[in-house]
Design a protein around this motif. Structure first.
Motif, mmCIF file in Angstrom:
data_model
loop_
_atom_site.group_PDB
_atom_site.id
_atom_site.type_symbol
_atom_site.label_atom_id
_atom_site.label_comp_id
_atom_site.label_asym_id
_atom_site.label_seq_id
_atom_site.Cartn_x
_atom_site.Cartn_y
_atom_site.Cartn_z
ATOM 1 N N TYR A 34 -79.486 -22.196 -11.368
ATOM 2 C CA TYR A 34 -80.281 -21.178 -11.836
ATOM 3 C C TYR A 34 -79.559 -20.147 -12.865
ATOM 4 O O TYR A 34 -80.105 -19.629 -13.879
ATOM 5 C CB TYR A 34 -81.044 -20.458 -10.818
ATOM 6 C CG TYR A 34 -82.051 -19.379 -11.306
ATOM 7 C CD1 TYR A 34 -83.033 -19.328 -11.867
ATOM 8 C CD2 TYR A 34 -81.451 -18.069 -11.373
ATOM 9 C CE1 TYR A 34 -83.940 -18.412 -12.472
ATOM 10 C CE2 TYR A 34 -82.097 -17.023 -11.715
ATOM 11 C CZ TYR A 34 -83.406 -17.116 -12.312
ATOM 12 O OH TYR A 34 -84.345 -16.037 -12.697
ATOM 13 N N LYS A 86 -78.508 -21.118 -16.095
ATOM 14 C CA LYS A 86 -79.639 -20.929 -17.162
ATOM 15 C C LYS A 86 -79.996 -19.540 -17.496
ATOM 16 O O LYS A 86 -80.321 -19.523 -18.796
ATOM 17 C CB LYS A 86 -80.852 -21.860 -16.416
ATOM 18 C CG LYS A 86 -80.891 -23.233 -16.385
ATOM 19 C CD LYS A 86 -81.949 -23.761 -15.454
ATOM 20 C CE LYS A 86 -83.388 -23.559 -16.052
ATOM 21 N NZ LYS A 86 -84.388 -23.951 -15.182
ATOM 22 N N HIS A 87 -79.926 -19.003 -16.615
ATOM 23 C CA HIS A 87 -79.916 -17.514 -16.705
ATOM 24 C C HIS A 87 -79.059 -16.808 -17.687
ATOM 25 O O HIS A 87 -79.274 -16.105 -18.692
ATOM 26 C CB HIS A 87 -79.812 -16.484 -15.486
ATOM 27 C CG HIS A 87 -80.098 -15.162 -15.709
ATOM 28 N ND1 HIS A 87 -81.302 -14.505 -16.032
ATOM 29 C CD2 HIS A 87 -79.514 -14.225 -15.691
ATOM 30 C CE1 HIS A 87 -81.395 -13.321 -15.995
ATOM 31 N NE2 HIS A 87 -80.112 -13.005 -15.725
ATOM 32 N N ARG A 90 -80.277 -18.180 -21.097
ATOM 33 C CA ARG A 90 -81.592 -17.769 -21.467
ATOM 34 C C ARG A 90 -81.478 -16.212 -21.808
ATOM 35 O O ARG A 90 -82.129 -15.792 -22.745
ATOM 36 C CB ARG A 90 -82.433 -17.432 -20.318
ATOM 37 C CG ARG A 90 -84.030 -17.416 -20.596
ATOM 38 C CD ARG A 90 -84.599 -17.154 -19.516
ATOM 39 N NE ARG A 90 -85.046 -18.517 -18.792
ATOM 40 C CZ ARG A 90 -84.520 -19.068 -17.532
ATOM 41 N NH1 ARG A 90 -83.718 -18.175 -16.707
ATOM 42 N NH2 ARG A 90 -84.674 -20.440 -17.092
ATOM 43 N N THR A 91 -80.623 -15.350 -21.447
ATOM 44 C CA THR A 91 -80.528 -13.949 -21.807
ATOM 45 C C THR A 91 -79.394 -13.809 -23.048
ATOM 46 O O THR A 91 -79.174 -12.739 -23.297
ATOM 47 C CB THR A 91 -80.032 -13.367 -20.377
ATOM 48 O OG1 THR A 91 -78.826 -13.683 -20.199
ATOM 49 C CG2 THR A 91 -80.951 -13.479 -19.455
ATOM 50 N N GLY A 139 -79.940 -16.262 -28.599
ATOM 51 C CA GLY A 139 -80.072 -17.674 -28.342
ATOM 52 C C GLY A 139 -78.665 -18.364 -28.566
ATOM 53 O O GLY A 139 -78.103 -18.066 -29.329
ATOM 54 N N GLU A 162 -86.043 -28.554 -19.557
ATOM 55 C CA GLU A 162 -85.652 -27.546 -18.882
ATOM 56 C C GLU A 162 -84.686 -26.384 -19.808
ATOM 57 O O GLU A 162 -84.842 -25.064 -19.642
ATOM 58 C CB GLU A 162 -84.757 -27.681 -17.593
ATOM 59 C CG GLU A 162 -85.342 -28.420 -16.522
ATOM 60 C CD GLU A 162 -86.365 -27.390 -15.724
ATOM 61 O OE1 GLU A 162 -86.014 -26.197 -15.632
ATOM 62 O OE2 GLU A 162 -87.557 -27.843 -15.372
ATOM 63 N N PHE A 163 -84.068 -27.193 -20.563
ATOM 64 C CA PHE A 163 -82.997 -26.572 -21.569
ATOM 65 C C PHE A 163 -83.266 -26.244 -22.829
ATOM 66 O O PHE A 163 -82.880 -25.579 -23.484
ATOM 67 C CB PHE A 163 -81.835 -27.340 -21.509
ATOM 68 C CG PHE A 163 -80.968 -26.929 -20.273
ATOM 69 C CD1 PHE A 163 -80.033 -26.066 -20.447
ATOM 70 C CD2 PHE A 163 -81.052 -27.734 -19.080
ATOM 71 C CE1 PHE A 163 -79.204 -25.576 -19.375
ATOM 72 C CE2 PHE A 163 -80.248 -27.507 -17.877
ATOM 73 C CZ PHE A 163 -79.698 -26.634 -17.864
ATOM 74 N N ILE A 214 -84.391 -22.698 -23.846
ATOM 75 C CA ILE A 214 -83.326 -22.149 -23.302
ATOM 76 C C ILE A 214 -82.274 -22.061 -24.471
ATOM 77 O O ILE A 214 -81.580 -21.049 -24.849
ATOM 78 C CB ILE A 214 -82.549 -22.444 -22.107
ATOM 79 C CG1 ILE A 214 -83.588 -22.168 -20.651
ATOM 80 C CG2 ILE A 214 -81.532 -21.689 -21.722
ATOM 81 C CD1 ILE A 214 -83.091 -22.421 -19.518
ATOM 82 N N HIS A 250 -83.999 -20.023 -28.733
ATOM 83 C CA HIS A 250 -85.156 -18.842 -28.323
ATOM 84 C C HIS A 250 -86.294 -18.772 -29.289
ATOM 85 O O HIS A 250 -86.181 -18.101 -30.735
ATOM 86 C CB HIS A 250 -84.336 -17.635 -28.194
ATOM 87 C CG HIS A 250 -83.332 -17.359 -27.204
ATOM 88 N ND1 HIS A 250 -82.617 -16.025 -26.673
ATOM 89 C CD2 HIS A 250 -83.093 -18.301 -26.097
ATOM 90 C CE1 HIS A 250 -82.006 -16.327 -25.811
ATOM 91 N NE2 HIS A 250 -82.158 -17.552 -25.195
ATOM 92 N N GLU A 257 -91.803 -24.731 -29.215
ATOM 93 C CA GLU A 257 -91.133 -24.914 -28.000
ATOM 94 C C GLU A 257 -91.129 -26.566 -27.634
ATOM 95 O O GLU A 257 -90.132 -27.052 -27.389
ATOM 96 C CB GLU A 257 -91.472 -24.201 -26.762
ATOM 97 C CG GLU A 257 -91.162 -22.746 -26.669
ATOM 98 C CD GLU A 257 -91.261 -22.224 -25.639
ATOM 99 O OE1 GLU A 257 -92.472 -22.541 -24.610
ATOM 100 O OE2 GLU A 257 -90.949 -20.917 -25.123
#
Length: 273
Positions: A88, A91-92, A95-96, A100, A168-169, A172, A175, A186
């Motif tokens: 996680y 991924k975070h 994501r942040t 992107g 999932e990705f 991410i 963006h 998306e």
């Protein structure tokens, strides 16, 4: 629950900051963020066979502990119980990442090429665009996608096929900005991510260091049969397997080779000591 190492307070942060900031504050080595490398290495060793890897989030408290340790300049000590929480956090991190991993201008170009070209011409057009993204983003993209391909190769254990990993990705890596077509865009990003994972050999040089002779999602052996990983093998795998399109510019590829060779030589040396 894993045990955190002692983390001293530091002004710089790891999550939600530009890659240029990580470089300036010493949070990158050989073109890759230290936190990213630490998380991928842990998941490579402990998570490839874990069911639902990247789908199960772990515990909120542990996620917070891991992020705080990285943000304070430390490296958390993790055990097998931390697989989902560390996945996680990886991924975070992506994501942040401001803008992107693949910034919007390149996302738009890739989306148009993906829709317009047939498969026979798509590889070359996509590769040409990927070769132009910022170098630090490119380094992470190469390492990430080949790692995900390793995850997909173990899908008979973890159930994470390239389709599931793309779900999932995809949102991410790209963006997608808010707007009336966000969901549609998306979905396109998810489809493109699956295409990318299924065709890595044609699109990106393999910069991912393999620790053992396992296979990628495409069925390719990622290290020499019967041999352990060495930095020299990692450098050899940088060579592109596609010959029908022009390779990346020599300057970029040369720098990538040198960085990864130096990094993994130091890593192997420190492990032996």
């Amino acid at each position: 629950m894993g045990v955190l190492s002692v983390c001293e307070e530091a002004p710089s942060k790891v999550f939600g900051v530009p890659l240029s900031h990580l470089r300036k504050t010493g949070r990158m080595r050989q073109g890759l963020p230290l936190a990213f490398t630490h998380l991928v290495s842990f998941l490579e060793k402990h998570g490839l066979s874990t069911i639902g890897l990247f789908r199960v989030g772990g515990t909120v408290l542990r996620q917070y502990e891991l992020r705080k340790c990285f943000d304070r300049g430390g490296f958390p000590k993790m055990n097998i119980e931390d697989v989902h929480s560390s996945a996680y956090v990886l991924k975070h991190f992506l994501r942040t990442l401001p803008g992107g991993l693949i910034p919007e201008p390149f996302m738009i170009e890739l989306r148009e090429v993906f829709k317009m070209f047939r498969l026979s011409k798509r590889h070359k057009a996509v590769k040409k665009i990927l070769d132009t993204i910022p170098e630090e983003n490119y380094n992470i993209l190469c390492s990430l996608t080949f790692f995900l391909s390793r995850v997909a190769a173990e899908s008979h254990f973890n159930r994470m096929t390239t389709t599931n990993l793309s779900i999932e990705f995809g949102p991410i890596i790209f963006h997608v900005p808010q707007g009336p077509t966000k969901l549609e865009e998306e979905e396109m990003c998810i489809s493109f991510t699956e295409y990318m994972l299924d065709n890595l050999r044609h699109l990106l040089p393999n910069m991912y260091p393999q620790a053992s002779a396992t296979k990628t999602a495409e069925g390719d052996s990622v290290s020499e049969t019967g041999g352990d990983f060495t930095p020299e093998k990692c450098v050899q795998q940088v060579l592109l397997t596609e010959t029908s399109s022009k390779p990346p510019k020599l300057g970029r590829l040369g720098r990538l080779r040198r960085r990864f060779l130096q990094f993994w030589r130091r890593k192997v040396r420190s492990e032996r000591e």
